[in-house]
Design an enzyme around this catalytic site. Structure first.
Site, short mmCIF file in Angstrom:
data_model
loop_
_atom_site.label_atom_id
_atom_site.label_comp_id
_atom_site.label_asym_id
_atom_site.label_seq_id
_atom_site.Cartn_x
_atom_site.Cartn_y
_atom_site.Cartn_z
N GLU A 41 39.93 48.98 32.29
CA GLU A 41 39.22 47.55 32.88
C GLU A 41 40.06 46.36 32.40
O GLU A 41 39.56 45.35 32.49
CB GLU A 41 38.30 47.32 32.89
N ASN A 94 36.69 53.46 37.06
CA ASN A 94 34.90 53.08 37.23
C ASN A 94 34.27 52.31 38.00
O ASN A 94 35.05 51.75 38.61
CB ASN A 94 34.79 52.48 35.61
N ARG A 148 34.80 60.46 25.51
CA ARG A 148 35.46 59.26 26.04
C ARG A 148 34.82 58.03 24.90
O ARG A 148 33.92 57.48 25.61
CB ARG A 148 35.25 58.63 27.53
N TYR A 208 30.35 51.21 39.52
CA TYR A 208 28.93 50.91 39.99
C TYR A 208 28.72 50.79 41.21
O TYR A 208 27.20 51.63 41.58
CB TYR A 208 28.77 49.75 38.92
N HIS A 249 38.92 48.87 24.69
CA HIS A 249 38.13 48.55 24.85
C HIS A 249 37.93 47.17 24.74
O HIS A 249 36.87 47.26 24.37
CB HIS A 249 36.92 50.01 25.15
N GLU A 292 34.00 56.32 34.62
CA GLU A 292 32.28 55.66 34.03
C GLU A 292 31.62 55.55 35.06
O GLU A 292 32.52 55.37 36.55
CB GLU A 292 32.40 54.07 33.12
C1 PNW Z 1 32.12 48.23 32.73
N1 PNW Z 1 31.39 43.40 36.75
O1 PNW Z 1 31.51 46.77 32.41
C2 PNW Z 1 32.18 48.32 30.84
O2 PNW Z 1 33.38 49.44 30.94
C3 PNW Z 1 31.40 48.93 29.88
O3 PNW Z 1 31.68 49.25 28.55
C4 PNW Z 1 29.87 48.45 30.59
O4 PNW Z 1 29.17 48.37 29.09
C5 PNW Z 1 29.86 49.28 31.87
O5 PNW Z 1 30.65 49.02 32.79
C6 PNW Z 1 28.29 48.43 32.42
O6 PNW Z 1 28.66 47.49 32.69
C7 PNW Z 1 31.86 46.01 33.69
O7 PNW Z 1 31.45 41.97 36.04
C8 PNW Z 1 31.43 44.68 33.13
O8 PNW Z 1 32.04 43.52 37.98
C9 PNW Z 1 31.39 43.92 34.03
C10 PNW Z 1 31.96 44.11 35.48
C11 PNW Z 1 32.95 45.68 35.62
C12 PNW Z 1 32.37 46.28 34.52
#
Ligand code: PNW
Length: 470
Positions: A172, A307, A83, A309, A127, A373
């Site tokens: 995002e 995505n 991707r 985390y 992106h 992601e």
């Molecule tokens: C994503 N938040 O970014 C992006 O799609 C990527 O490019 C990035 O490198 C990856 O996650 C890791 O950070 C985010 O603050 C950045 O909630 C910030 C947030 C969420 C996603």
């Protein structure tokens, strides 16, 4: 039987797609080559004080010149899918007019290299690297940007569409709109909640216009990628069935409306959540919502990319100071992370991913899901023997893959898993100090080293599953 969420062998369905992801500004470098125009991230990263360490994407992983070596690494890992995103200012330096053949030629070479290695390209059109010239005309806060985006999408598809089947419009949109225009932590660095809501709407409109154009041009699979998370109270993080007081439930609903439903309800159902409309009325009003917009935004799409985390943990907090990224939540407390953390300070909660996927599957039936992601930053170093012993990343990935497996068992139509990221790269406002790669990059020499997690991932892909213990 022991829950596969913590141990035991977990096998994935036949045809499950295993991949890794990157994004143009985070890896390419070559910021002034072959006619590439400036993007909002060039302007932002070159503004003192915006990015940790004063880092910029000028060189990054030099992927623009080293793409062939990087595709070889992907081949060694046995990836099914890669991707990547296209840098809009390589295609149209100022965001308008004919395509620059030099920019298109780079992605053409990359796609051919991938196909020759047996790797399926998943192409993201946006992106975050908006042409700076469009920002000077208002950026996403201006409606015209949505139309410019659809034109750009057609230009890229016209060149790559014979070989690329998988197309993502936006990565995002919440981050683009609310970190870009409300908190100002990302480019273009504005702090205007009304502009953020306009940006969110125009991003959605751009998604709809581009999806319609891509479909008309014959694109096989179209997706929208959202950053999503289950929104939970602190008690629910530990115990999903913990009781929730009504004031906390209301805080949860509002934050969920802003984060997830603000984007997926218009795109998949053709409507905005009532909670969001109520907040927008108090932050600039609804005048930018034109008749017919929601029909344009609601295009038939094939997949939602997720995505994930970490969960979003909130409770009711009367008198809380406003959180600039979350307009309309002045009485919500965003709770500090607890338990084990990554180098980003993000908590590690694999069950958040299974919850999220099952919820999306239930609330938005009829659209496929793919994890586009998931991953973690840790302070990785290359040992003297040349190895990178990133055991915490392997454990993070193992735990989240078990959560993905649980969601599939629970009935979610989950097509694949794409790890963030293939390479250590420019981590936006954090610069190069935060390493998400399964491949280590020495930014002085540009040397790539497979981390232990990459070798583990190679084996996961090979056996299409995770073993008893990572
Ligand atoms: C994503 N938040 O970014 C992006 O799609 C990527 O490019 C990035 O490198 C990856 O996650 C890791 O950070 C985010 O603050 C950045 O909630 C910030 C947030 C969420 C996603």
């Amino acid at each position: 039987a022991p829950s596969l969420l913590t141990e035991g062998r977990a096998d994935f369905p036949a045809g499950f797609v295993w991949g890794a992801a990157t994004a143009s500004y985070q890896i390419e470098g070559a910021a002034k080559e072959d006619g590439r125009g400036r993007s909002i991230w060039d302007a932002f990263s070159h503004t003192p004080g915006k990015v940790a360490g004063g880092d910029t994407g000028d060189v990054a992983c030099d992927h623009y010149h080293r793409y062939a070596e990087d595709v070889r690494l992907m081949g060694e890992l046995g990836l099914h899918a890669y991707r990547f995103s296209v840098a809009w200012p390589r295609i149209q330096a100022d965001g308008t007019g004919p395509a620059d053949p030099r920019g298109l030629a780079f992605y053409d070479r990359l796609v051919d290299e991938l196909l020759a290695a047996g790797i399926t390209p998943y192409t993201t059109l946006y992106h975050w690297d908006l042409p700076q010239a469009l920002q000077e005309r208002g950026g996403w806060a201006d409606r015209d940007t949505a139309h410019r985006f659809a034109e750009y999408a057609e230009l890229v598809h016209a060149r790559l569409g014979d070989r690329v089947a998988h197309w993502t419009t936006l990565n995002e949109p919440w981050v683009s709109a609310f970190l870009g225009y409300a908190s100002g932590v990302h480019a273009p660095g504005e702090r205007d909640p009304a502009a953020a809501f306009r940006a969110a709407h125009h991003l959605l409109l751009g998604h709809g216009l581009a999806a319609r154009a891509l479909r008309a041009a014959g694109a096989r699979e179209i997706s929208l990628v959202v950053n999503s998370a289950p929104v939970l109270t602190p008690a629910q993080v530990a115990d999903p069935s913990a009781p929730v007081a009504e004031a906390d439930a209301e805080a949860v609903r509002r934050v969920d409306a802003l984060l997830t439903r603000q984007f997926l309800d218009p795109a998949l159902r053709g409507e905005y959540p009532a909670e969001v409309l109520e907040i927008v009325e108090r932050h600039g009003g609804l005048a930018h919502l034109a008749d017919g917009d929601l029909e344009t935004i609601r295009q038939p799409i094939d997949l939602v990319g997720v995505n994930y985390y970490n969960p979003c943990v909130v409770e009711s907090g009367p008198g809380e100071p406003a959180n600039p990224a979350w307009p309309g939540t002045e009485d919500v407390r965003f709770c500090p992370a607890e338990g084990p953390l990554t180098a980003m300070g993000w908590p590690i909660v694999p069950t958040g991913l299974s919850r999220l996927l099952l919820r999306l599957a239930a609330d938005y039936p009829g659209v496929g899901l793919i994890v586009t992601e998931n991953g973690a930053a840790f302070d990785d170093t290359v040992d003297e023997d040349g190895r990178v012993r990133d055991t915490r990343r392997t454990a993070y990935l193992d735990g989240h893959l078990r959560a993905v497996h649980a969601a599939i068992e629970g009935g979610a139509d989950l097509r694949g898993y794409i790890v963030w990221s293939l390479l250590d790269n420019f981590e936006w406002a954090e610069g190069y100090r935060r390493r998400f790669g399964i491949v280590h990059v020495d930014f002085g020499t540009q040397r790539r080293t497979l981390k232990d997690s990459a070798l583990w991932y190679r084996d996961v892909i090979q056996r299409n599953g995770v073993l008893e213990k990572a």
